[in-house]
Design a protein around this motif. Sequence first.
Motif, PDB file in Angstrom:
ATOM      1  N   LYS A 194      38.031  47.943  32.854  1.00 23.42           N
ATOM      2  CA  LYS A 194      38.401  46.649  32.273  1.00 23.42           C
ATOM      3  C   LYS A 194      39.903  46.431  32.354  1.00 23.42           C
ATOM      4  O   LYS A 194      40.386  45.343  32.640  1.00 23.42           O
ATOM      5  N   LYS A 195      40.638  47.511  32.126  1.00 19.96           N
ATOM      6  CA  LYS A 195      42.086  47.426  32.106  1.00 19.96           C
ATOM      7  C   LYS A 195      42.609  47.038  33.486  1.00 19.96           C
ATOM      8  O   LYS A 195      43.456  46.142  33.626  1.00 19.96           O
ATOM      9  N   PHE A 196      42.058  47.712  34.503  1.00 18.93           N
ATOM     10  CA  PHE A 196      42.452  47.431  35.877  1.00 18.93           C
ATOM     11  C   PHE A 196      42.096  45.989  36.233  1.00 18.93           C
ATOM     12  O   PHE A 196      42.894  45.251  36.802  1.00 18.93           O
ATOM     13  N   ASP A 197      40.907  45.603  35.845  1.00 13.29           N
ATOM     14  CA  ASP A 197      40.419  44.260  36.111  1.00 13.29           C
ATOM     15  C   ASP A 197      41.343  43.196  35.523  1.00 13.29           C
ATOM     16  O   ASP A 197      41.749  42.266  36.215  1.00 13.29           O
ATOM     17  N   ARG A 198      41.664  43.378  34.271  1.00 12.38           N
ATOM     18  CA  ARG A 198      42.541  42.406  33.595  1.00 12.38           C
ATOM     19  C   ARG A 198      43.891  42.313  34.285  1.00 12.38           C
ATOM     20  O   ARG A 198      44.407  41.228  34.526  1.00 12.38           O
ATOM     21  N   ALA A 199      44.449  43.484  34.626  1.00 11.44           N
ATOM     22  CA  ALA A 199      45.770  43.517  35.249  1.00 11.44           C
ATOM     23  C   ALA A 199      45.743  42.847  36.619  1.00 11.44           C
ATOM     24  O   ALA A 199      46.692  42.162  36.995  1.00 11.44           O
ATOM     25  N   ALA A 225      47.551  34.915  44.852  1.00  8.93           N
ATOM     26  CA  ALA A 225      46.554  35.525  45.742  1.00  8.93           C
ATOM     27  C   ALA A 225      45.168  35.009  45.378  1.00  8.93           C
ATOM     28  O   ALA A 225      44.908  34.705  44.217  1.00  8.93           O
ATOM     29  N   VAL A 226      44.285  34.916  46.366  1.00  9.08           N
ATOM     30  CA  VAL A 226      42.917  34.492  46.053  1.00  9.08           C
ATOM     31  C   VAL A 226      41.958  35.675  46.018  1.00  9.08           C
ATOM     32  O   VAL A 226      40.873  35.582  45.466  1.00  9.08           O
ATOM     33  N   CYS A 227      42.373  36.794  46.611  1.00  4.55           N
ATOM     34  CA  CYS A 227      41.482  37.941  46.626  1.00  4.55           C
ATOM     35  C   CYS A 227      42.264  39.247  46.699  1.00  4.55           C
ATOM     36  O   CYS A 227      43.260  39.353  47.406  1.00  4.55           O
ATOM     37  N   VAL A 228      41.818  40.220  45.924  1.00  3.60           N
ATOM     38  CA  VAL A 228      42.413  41.556  45.941  1.00  3.60           C
ATOM     39  C   VAL A 228      41.291  42.538  46.233  1.00  3.60           C
ATOM     40  O   VAL A 228      40.230  42.473  45.615  1.00  3.60           O
ATOM     41  N   ALA A 229      41.518  43.437  47.191  1.00  5.15           N
ATOM     42  CA  ALA A 229      40.492  44.432  47.492  1.00  5.15           C
ATOM     43  C   ALA A 229      41.102  45.816  47.603  1.00  5.15           C
ATOM     44  O   ALA A 229      42.222  45.973  48.071  1.00  5.15           O
ATOM     45  N   TYR A 246      46.615  50.956  40.604  1.00  7.39           N
ATOM     46  CA  TYR A 246      45.583  51.811  41.184  1.00  7.39           C
ATOM     47  C   TYR A 246      45.796  53.276  40.785  1.00  7.39           C
ATOM     48  O   TYR A 246      44.861  53.956  40.372  1.00  7.39           O
ATOM     49  N   THR A 247      47.046  53.754  40.906  1.00  4.43           N
ATOM     50  CA  THR A 247      47.295  55.161  40.563  1.00  4.43           C
ATOM     51  C   THR A 247      46.993  55.416  39.091  1.00  4.43           C
ATOM     52  O   THR A 247      46.456  56.463  38.738  1.00  4.43           O
ATOM     53  N   ASP A 248      47.318  54.440  38.259  1.00  5.95           N
ATOM     54  CA  ASP A 248      47.000  54.598  36.834  1.00  5.95           C
ATOM     55  C   ASP A 248      45.494  54.711  36.624  1.00  5.95           C
ATOM     56  O   ASP A 248      45.020  55.528  35.836  1.00  5.95           O
ATOM     57  N   ALA A 249      44.754  53.890  37.377  1.00  9.89           N
ATOM     58  CA  ALA A 249      43.302  53.902  37.229  1.00  9.89           C
ATOM     59  C   ALA A 249      42.721  55.235  37.705  1.00  9.89           C
ATOM     60  O   ALA A 249      41.783  55.764  37.118  1.00  9.89           O
ATOM     61  N   VAL A 250      43.299  55.779  38.779  1.00 13.61           N
ATOM     62  CA  VAL A 250      42.800  57.049  39.314  1.00 13.61           C
ATOM     63  C   VAL A 250      43.077  58.183  38.326  1.00 13.61           C
ATOM     64  O   VAL A 250      42.295  59.130  38.208  1.00 13.61           O
ATOM     65  N   CYS A 251      44.187  58.079  37.619  1.00 13.01           N
ATOM     66  CA  CYS A 251      44.548  59.140  36.680  1.00 13.01           C
ATOM     67  C   CYS A 251      43.710  59.091  35.403  1.00 13.01           C
ATOM     68  O   CYS A 251      43.818  59.980  34.558  1.00 13.01           O
ATOM     69  N   ASN A 252      42.894  58.074  35.272  1.00 14.87           N
ATOM     70  CA  ASN A 252      41.967  58.037  34.150  1.00 14.87           C
ATOM     71  C   ASN A 252      40.900  59.116  34.349  1.00 14.87           C
ATOM     72  O   ASN A 252      40.226  59.136  35.366  1.00 14.87           O
ATOM     73  N   PRO A 253      40.765  60.021  33.396  1.00 17.72           N
ATOM     74  CA  PRO A 253      39.830  61.128  33.596  1.00 17.72           C
ATOM     75  C   PRO A 253      38.381  60.689  33.762  1.00 17.72           C
ATOM     76  O   PRO A 253      37.551  61.450  34.255  1.00 17.72           O
ATOM     77  N   TYR A 289      36.801  48.275  45.134  1.00 23.33           N
ATOM     78  CA  TYR A 289      37.036  47.196  44.178  1.00 23.33           C
ATOM     79  C   TYR A 289      37.292  45.910  44.936  1.00 23.33           C
ATOM     80  O   TYR A 289      37.949  45.918  45.977  1.00 23.33           O
ATOM     81  N   LEU A 290      36.730  44.815  44.432  1.00 23.11           N
ATOM     82  CA  LEU A 290      37.010  43.510  45.033  1.00 23.11           C
ATOM     83  C   LEU A 290      36.991  42.460  43.948  1.00 23.11           C
ATOM     84  O   LEU A 290      36.104  42.444  43.105  1.00 23.11           O
ATOM     85  N   SER A 291      37.996  41.635  43.974  1.00 25.17           N
ATOM     86  CA  SER A 291      38.070  40.603  42.954  1.00 25.17           C
ATOM     87  C   SER A 291      38.588  39.308  43.576  1.00 25.17           C
ATOM     88  O   SER A 291      39.498  39.326  44.402  1.00 25.17           O
ATOM     89  N   THR A 292      37.971  38.211  43.215  1.00 27.59           N
ATOM     90  CA  THR A 292      38.413  36.927  43.768  1.00 27.59           C
ATOM     91  C   THR A 292      38.631  35.925  42.646  1.00 27.59           C
ATOM     92  O   THR A 292      38.075  36.076  41.563  1.00 27.59           O
TER      93      THR A 292
END
Lengths: 152, 139
Positions: free
Chosen positions: B125-130, B2-6, B107-114, B16-19
């Motif tokens: 950072k964790k979401f970004d890396r993944a 993929a070239v882009c995730v949003a 995404y769900t893991d990131a949302v569950c982060n308090p 969130y947007l990453s390319t």
Amino acid sequence: MSEEIVFDCLHAEIVNYCLYGNKENDFSTLEYIGFTTGYRLIERMTRDVPRFKDELETIKFICTDFWTSIYKKQVDNLRTNNQGMYVVQDKAFRFLTRITPGEKQLEHAPKFVAFTCGLVRGALSNLGINSSVTAEVQCIPACKFHIEVSRA
Amino acid sequence: MAVCVAVIGKDNSPLYLSTTDMDKELELQYRVHAALDVIEEKCQVGVKGTPETKELYLGLLYATETHKIYGFVTNTKVKLILVIDSGNIALRENEVRAMFRNLHILYTDAVCNPFFLPGEQLISKKFDRAVQKLMSGNI
């Protein structure tokens, strides 16, 4: 069984902590904790569930799957007037089952249901339904939750 | 791959947007924004194709000469969008599906982060890396 008691104890402690001191009748903190919990939890729980068709289907999911995951049982009764009012009845509400039924205990019942009101409201809010949730305890351990969907 | 995730929130605000290619970020953002209309159309209730609309995965939204745009909408109305290079013909539909499933789990893991506040931008950072890993295709 021993794992389940942990949640009950934690809940009881949170109730004590939030209402400590002169905040005895201030349920907003408890409600808020419930809201954020419900909001996050529903994100995870609806992960492998097909899209909900309508409001009723969403509420049904709350009454069955969502309720089971938290309280280890489904609700006993769900009623609606089809105009955005839902009444959820649980005849043996988990947080009330350990309390002896009685007049004096009834006075303290509201603080054990505030968290759940927030929980339901948070879950519905994340699913796109804005609502207000109130609880009613007439006879321990039965509990009724009134969900009023606000249509704007 | 993929070239882009949003990730787009329920009120269509970008979370969130990453390319992979920083130079093309703006162009890819346009692609993602254009996809939102298609998603809205596909998610309307009571329009043709009932069995399809029940699924969270929406399939190919539209394609341009250079890119293919795929969409996924969670039960909580959060939109996940993947932009894939059209030149990548080896990529199959079920691989895209798997990517979305992984992204949804992330995404769900990131949302569950308090520390994550609902409705705010997703800075983790964790979401970004993944997601970087997901985009390069080695998950």
